[in-house]
Design an enzyme around this catalytic site. Structure first.
Site, mmCIF file in Angstrom:
data_model
loop_
_atom_site.group_PDB
_atom_site.id
_atom_site.type_symbol
_atom_site.label_atom_id
_atom_site.label_comp_id
_atom_site.label_asym_id
_atom_site.label_seq_id
_atom_site.Cartn_x
_atom_site.Cartn_y
_atom_site.Cartn_z
ATOM 1 N N CYS A 134 5.442 -3.660 -7.416
ATOM 2 C CA CYS A 134 4.473 -4.646 -7.527
ATOM 3 C C CYS A 134 4.563 -5.488 -6.257
ATOM 4 O O CYS A 134 5.617 -6.054 -5.977
ATOM 5 C CB CYS A 134 4.751 -5.522 -8.880
ATOM 6 S SG CYS A 134 3.867 -7.175 -8.857
ATOM 7 N N CYS A 185 5.603 -8.998 -6.697
ATOM 8 C CA CYS A 185 7.114 -9.160 -7.100
ATOM 9 C C CYS A 185 7.898 -8.942 -5.760
ATOM 10 O O CYS A 185 8.960 -9.822 -5.173
ATOM 11 C CB CYS A 185 7.694 -7.882 -7.995
ATOM 12 S SG CYS A 185 7.168 -8.150 -9.535
#
Length: 327
Positions: free
Chosen positions: A247, A250
């Protein structure tokens, strides 16, 4: 030149060609400027080399080395800015850059104010053909790296770059040992097209190395997060990020979260991570309030129910304010 103030920075990975360092010096003298060099964290490089050796990228992919030597230093540089300018072109890599816009909200990195949308990214030559770029450089007597005259077209670190043969695309000289279409290091990962080689099953990259790696962080297993959630009275408060290593959001908060863990070490608040994609995704949705990645939860010391961090500002000061307000 517009006459407006500007800053120039470059990443020094410690693995560049000697010609590239001489090119840096030539640019500084030609334009009368000082380039701001961003270096990788020495401790992180030392840990990588000690555990895997100097050339681990030939065996397990270049992403981990690039993250330590390039992506994290770039993240530190961009956190002090509101906008940055790149030289990305669509024709540089049809497999990964064919949809690069001229201007965009940076999809991966955070700027001065923190959170998604805090950094603008300008790609002014996105639609310019490479041949036109070279015509401009020659006409304006712009300094160029001497490696170009030796057949190097796309230039990166010395071990990972080689000249291309006639008829080969310029990106074929990068990470040539990998059988992959996504010839990217992570600096412009947000521009990868859906369905690219680094993305499968709804953006989940099978070969993505883990993130949030720090001795100050606790890695929770499924059993660990279940036990933490069941406790009605804890000896310490916990803050936990539910994440997926593929991600980009993230990845963008990695440095801030690791810094948070270091600041909270010994404070009575444990900082942890739980990988919540794949087989853990349904459990995380049903039991841990996972809506999207990343989701951050605070488990108070004397309360069973965790509190979800609602803001998209994930800089260390915002996260610390969240923790302090609850503990």
């Amino acid at each position: 030149m517009t006459g407006r103030p500007f800053r120039v920075f470059s990443l020094d990975t410690g693995r560049l060609n000697p010609e590239t360092y001489r090119f840096f010096d030539e640019v500084e003298k030609h334009y009368g400027i000082r380039i701001e060099y961003m270096f990788p964290d020495a401790v992180e490089v030392q840990a990588l080399v000690r555990s895997k050796g100097l050339f681990s990228f030939f065996e397990d992919g270049h992403q981990e080395c690039c993250r330590v030597r390039k992506v994290r230093p770039l993240r530190r540089a961009l956190k002090g800015l509101r906008a940055w300018i790149t030289g990305q072109r669509k024709d540089q890599s049809p497999g990964t850059r064919s949809e690069v816009p001229v201007v965009q909200v940076d999809p991966v990195f955070e700027g001065l104010d923190g959170g998604y949308g805090s950094l603008l990214k300008w790609n002014p030559v996105a639609n310019v053909d490479g041949k036109d770029i070279w015509n401009f450089l020659r006409a304006m007597n712009v300094p160029v790296n001497s490696l170009h005259a030796q057949g190097f077209v796309s230039i990166g670190c010395e071990p990972c770059t080689r000249p291309v043969l006639p008829g080969q695309h310029e990106r074929e000289g990068r990470w040539w040992w990998e059988d992959a279409k996504a010839k990217e290091c992570g600096l412009h990962k947000g521009n990868l097209k859906e369905g690219g080689a680094a993305q499968v099953n709804g953006n989940e990259a099978t070969a993505e190395s883990d993130i949030f790696n720090s001795q100050s962080l606790v890695t929770l297993s499924r059993t660990g997060i279940e036990n933490l959630a069941k406790l009605e009275s804890r000896k310490e408060s916990w803050i936990v990020v539910l994440y997926a290593p593929w991600c980009p959001f993230c990845q963008a908060m990695e440095a801030s979260y690791v810094e948070l863990a270091e600041k909270l070490a010994g404070s009575g608040v444990k900082v942890a991570k739980f990988r919540a994609d794949g087989e853990q995704k349904e459990y995380s949705k049903n039991e841990l309030q996972l809506g999207s990645f990343p989701t951050i939860l605070f488990f108070p010391k004397h309360s069973a129910k965790p509190i979800k961090y609602a803001s998209e500002k994930r800089d260390v000061d915002s996260l610390m304010a969240f923790v302090n307000a609850l503990r």
